[in-house]
Design a protein around this motif. Sequence first.
Motif, PDB file in Angstrom:
ATOM      1  N   PHE A  88       5.728  -4.663 -10.479  1.00  9.97           N
ATOM      2  CA  PHE A  88       4.560  -4.939 -11.314  1.00  9.97           C
ATOM      3  C   PHE A  88       3.593  -5.558 -10.437  1.00  9.97           C
ATOM      4  CE2 PHE A  88       2.327  -7.916 -14.159  1.00  9.97           C
ATOM      5  CZ  PHE A  88       1.616  -7.091 -15.189  1.00  9.97           C
ATOM      6  N   GLU A  89       3.761  -6.613  -9.587  1.00  9.03           N
ATOM      7  CA  GLU A  89       3.081  -7.384  -8.888  1.00  9.03           C
ATOM      8  C   GLU A  89       2.500  -6.316  -7.757  1.00  9.03           C
ATOM      9  OE1 GLU A  89       5.340 -10.519  -7.377  1.00  9.03           O
ATOM     10  OE2 GLU A  89       5.665 -11.232  -9.239  1.00  9.03           O
ATOM     11  N   ASP A  90       2.992  -5.700  -7.249  1.00  8.63           N
ATOM     12  CA  ASP A  90       2.507  -4.925  -6.135  1.00  8.63           C
ATOM     13  C   ASP A  90       1.193  -3.899  -6.817  1.00  8.63           C
ATOM     14  OD1 ASP A  90       4.166  -5.835  -4.286  1.00  8.63           O
ATOM     15  OD2 ASP A  90       5.249  -4.042  -4.213  1.00  8.63           O
ATOM     16  N   ALA A  91       1.617  -3.115  -7.787  1.00  6.63           N
ATOM     17  CA  ALA A  91       0.925  -2.347  -8.698  1.00  6.63           C
ATOM     18  C   ALA A  91      -0.419  -3.018  -9.025  1.00  6.63           C
ATOM     19  CB  ALA A  91       1.436  -1.497  -9.968  1.00  6.63           C
ATOM     20  N   GLU A  92      -0.319  -4.324  -9.778  1.00  3.84           N
ATOM     21  CA  GLU A  92      -1.428  -5.018  -9.989  1.00  3.84           C
ATOM     22  C   GLU A  92      -2.348  -5.411  -8.862  1.00  3.84           C
ATOM     23  OE1 GLU A  92      -2.271  -7.498 -13.048  1.00  3.84           O
ATOM     24  OE2 GLU A  92      -1.991  -5.430 -13.696  1.00  3.84           O
ATOM     25  N   GLU A  93      -2.034  -5.681  -7.855  1.00  4.82           N
ATOM     26  CA  GLU A  93      -2.461  -6.211  -6.543  1.00  4.82           C
ATOM     27  C   GLU A  93      -3.219  -4.994  -6.082  1.00  4.82           C
ATOM     28  OE1 GLU A  93      -4.060  -8.937  -3.609  1.00  4.82           O
ATOM     29  OE2 GLU A  93      -2.593  -9.335  -5.483  1.00  4.82           O
ATOM     30  N   VAL A 119       0.783  -1.147   0.035  1.00  2.00           N
ATOM     31  CA  VAL A 119      -0.028  -0.002   0.006  1.00  2.00           C
ATOM     32  C   VAL A 119       0.922   1.210   0.064  1.00  2.00           C
ATOM     33  CG1 VAL A 119      -1.836   1.177   1.201  1.00  2.00           C
ATOM     34  CG2 VAL A 119      -2.041  -1.163   1.136  1.00  2.00           C
ATOM     35  N   ASP A 120       1.852   1.070   0.572  1.00  2.00           N
ATOM     36  CA  ASP A 120       2.800   2.403   0.756  1.00  2.00           C
ATOM     37  C   ASP A 120       3.353   2.402  -0.709  1.00  2.00           C
ATOM     38  OD1 ASP A 120       2.840   3.005   3.389  1.00  2.00           O
ATOM     39  OD2 ASP A 120       4.659   1.982   3.940  1.00  2.00           O
ATOM     40  N   SER A 121       3.575   1.513  -1.469  1.00  2.00           N
ATOM     41  CA  SER A 121       4.078   1.620  -2.949  1.00  2.00           C
ATOM     42  C   SER A 121       2.808   2.330  -3.728  1.00  2.00           C
ATOM     43  CB  SER A 121       4.371   0.214  -3.819  1.00  2.00           C
ATOM     44  OG  SER A 121       4.673   0.458  -4.773  1.00  2.00           O
ATOM     45  N   ALA A 122       1.538   1.739  -3.292  1.00  2.00           N
ATOM     46  CA  ALA A 122       0.274   2.157  -4.192  1.00  2.00           C
ATOM     47  C   ALA A 122       0.198   3.803  -4.035  1.00  2.00           C
ATOM     48  CB  ALA A 122      -0.824   1.559  -3.703  1.00  2.00           C
ATOM     49  N   MET A 123       0.403   4.278  -2.659  1.00  2.00           N
ATOM     50  CA  MET A 123       0.238   5.695  -2.273  1.00  2.00           C
ATOM     51  C   MET A 123       1.274   6.302  -3.147  1.00  2.00           C
ATOM     52  SD  MET A 123      -2.392   5.838  -0.772  1.00  2.00           S
ATOM     53  CE  MET A 123      -2.231   7.720  -0.416  1.00  2.00           C
ATOM     54  N   GLU A 124       2.601   5.799  -3.292  1.00  2.00           N
ATOM     55  CA  GLU A 124       3.840   6.514  -4.020  1.00  2.00           C
ATOM     56  C   GLU A 124       3.260   7.055  -5.282  1.00  2.00           C
ATOM     57  OE1 GLU A 124       8.103   6.072  -3.712  1.00  2.00           O
ATOM     58  OE2 GLU A 124       7.165   4.140  -2.907  1.00  2.00           O
ATOM     59  N   ILE A 125       2.305   6.017  -5.985  1.00  2.00           N
ATOM     60  CA  ILE A 125       1.670   6.111  -7.504  1.00  2.00           C
ATOM     61  C   ILE A 125       0.743   6.995  -7.194  1.00  2.00           C
ATOM     62  CG2 ILE A 125       0.613   5.094  -9.380  1.00  2.00           C
ATOM     63  CD1 ILE A 125       2.049   2.465  -8.368  1.00  2.00           C
ATOM     64  N   THR A 126      -0.026   6.990  -6.167  1.00  2.00           N
ATOM     65  CA  THR A 126      -1.401   7.861  -6.187  1.00  2.00           C
ATOM     66  C   THR A 126      -0.786   9.237  -6.241  1.00  2.00           C
ATOM     67  OG1 THR A 126      -2.736   6.047  -5.074  1.00  2.00           O
ATOM     68  CG2 THR A 126      -3.457   8.439  -4.633  1.00  2.00           C
TER      69      THR A 126
END
Length: 277
Positions: free
Chosen positions: A235-240, A198-205
């Motif tokens: 890639f796997e983190d972003a897909e998830e 989720v930390d990785s997803a928040m970076e993208i967000t």
Amino acid sequence: GIPECGADALRCGLLAYTQQARDINLDVQRVVGYRNFCNKLWNASRFALSNLGEDFVFKAENLQKAVEHGDPMDLYILDCLNIACRDTESAMKGFAFYNAVSATYKFWLYELCDVYLEAIKPVVNGKEPDAKNYVLHVLYHCLHSGLRLLHPIMPFLTEELFQRLPNRETHDDTLSISLSAFPQYLESMAFPEAHRQVDSAMEITKSIRSLRAAYNLTPSARPEIYVLCRDDQSFEDAEETSIKITTLSRSSKVEILKPGSGNVPSGCGVAVVNENT
């Protein structure tokens, strides 16, 4: 004159100043900031309670089912709560009250309100009963534990909200939050992998939000987003977490790509998130 801020905001502000020497140069605007935090807490709790409804009954086995279901966002907020419990208790035992304020403030404002409550809105408004049930049990658990965690710092607001938790007596029959057990750190509620995702997803967000601001997009605009990941883990983190990124960034869709795996339309705005995304 000095604006009205309330006892809880003043108490929180004074505790946050205990890192300094015995003499405090009190900035009233900082107390006003904690008053705004109280308002945020109140509104977030009202939103949560309105979605829980008066008939909601918390069951520990359903929380365990939510954990087993393994949605990254649910595991993320449970891990955040667990870390906040550990850090707050440690700070209290060491009389480092400013650290206790920081730990509870971070959990409520930056993790529960800014991330989790926004991410779950499509689920609580959706038509999948199992997914909604999991989310509501996680949300209730965060409220019940988070209020007890914050109670020594903001006793009046937390007591009021604690009394409003629906059917609380079915699992916690204490008459007052001051008599309820203080939440503890549990190894079974530690989910570092989900936290990292989720930390990785928040970076993208955050990068998407910056692009929106740079192009002066209106809040109603729903752009299509293409995320190019240069390694398998990213890639796997972003897909998830792609659905959560779509929700949090207010996009119409988020497509996750590897180099050479898809075509990105020409003319797209570009932002670099990190060395791999």
